[in-house]
Enzyme design. Sequence first.
Site, PDB file in Angstrom:
ATOM      1  N   TYR A 106       8.343   5.931   2.496  1.00 26.78           N
ATOM      2  CA  TYR A 106       8.642   5.230   3.738  1.00 26.78           C
ATOM      3  C   TYR A 106       8.661   6.226   4.902  1.00 26.78           C
ATOM      4  O   TYR A 106       8.233   5.916   6.004  1.00 26.78           O
ATOM      5  CB  TYR A 106       9.990   4.529   3.621  1.00 26.78           C
TER       6      TYR A 106
ATOM      7  N   ASN B 185       6.928  -9.003   6.037  1.00 25.74           N
ATOM      8  CA  ASN B 185       5.556  -9.471   5.845  1.00 25.74           C
ATOM      9  C   ASN B 185       4.940  -8.839   4.603  1.00 25.74           C
ATOM     10  O   ASN B 185       4.175  -7.904   4.696  1.00 25.74           O
ATOM     11  CB  ASN B 185       4.719  -9.101   7.079  1.00 25.74           C
TER      12      ASN B 185
ATOM     13  N   CYS C 163       2.069  -2.899  -0.944  1.00 31.24           N
ATOM     14  CA  CYS C 163       3.449  -2.393  -0.903  1.00 31.24           C
ATOM     15  C   CYS C 163       3.768  -1.590  -2.152  1.00 31.24           C
ATOM     16  O   CYS C 163       4.640  -0.736  -2.133  1.00 31.24           O
ATOM     17  CB  CYS C 163       4.415  -3.570  -0.789  1.00 31.24           C
ATOM     18  N   HIS C 164       3.030  -1.882  -3.216  1.00 30.74           N
ATOM     19  CA  HIS C 164       3.337  -1.177  -4.470  1.00 30.74           C
ATOM     20  C   HIS C 164       3.008   0.305  -4.340  1.00 30.74           C
ATOM     21  O   HIS C 164       3.456   1.115  -5.134  1.00 30.74           O
ATOM     22  CB  HIS C 164       2.548  -1.809  -5.609  1.00 30.74           C
TER      23      HIS C 164
ATOM     24  N   GLU D 278      -4.076   2.426 -11.066  1.00 27.73           N
ATOM     25  CA  GLU D 278      -4.760   3.127  -9.971  1.00 27.73           C
ATOM     26  C   GLU D 278      -4.902   4.615 -10.283  1.00 27.73           C
ATOM     27  O   GLU D 278      -5.711   5.314  -9.697  1.00 27.73           O
ATOM     28  CB  GLU D 278      -3.951   2.935  -8.701  1.00 27.73           C
TER      29      GLU D 278
END
Length: 109
Positions: free
Chosen positions: A23, A46, A54-55, A83
């Site tokens: 963050y 959102n 967001c992950h 990923e």
Amino acid sequence: MSAFYDAVYRAVGRIPKGRVATYGQIALLCGNPRASRAVGWALHQNPMPGVIPCHRVVNREGRMAPAFAFGGPEIQRGMLEEEGVPFLPDGRADLARALWSPGAGEENP
DNA sequence: GGACTGACACTGG
DNA sequence: ACCAGTGCCAGTC
């Protein structure tokens, strides 16, 4: 949707695959290194699944919020693993290797 | 317009 | 090294 939101979404969307950002990094890209709170808040307000990964956003511990909105922390872990994000036995992402470097581009050591 | 809230980060003890 | 408290920012009530 404020410009700050757009900045956050854009920063998150810039996170390359197999890499995660904290963050604080998003807040920094947004222009306010101290706005880490607002960053997490923007994502919470959102979620926009599919548009905002967001992950790929984790706290400085390498762990996501206690209440993940995608279905569960296991889902996020699975996605990041798919990923190519290295995970520690503690269940946290290996920030030492998976932490994305903003501005440095999409590196792949 | 003021106050409270919130998916964090940092400093101090 | 760990736990606790404080500060930051933006948004919503």
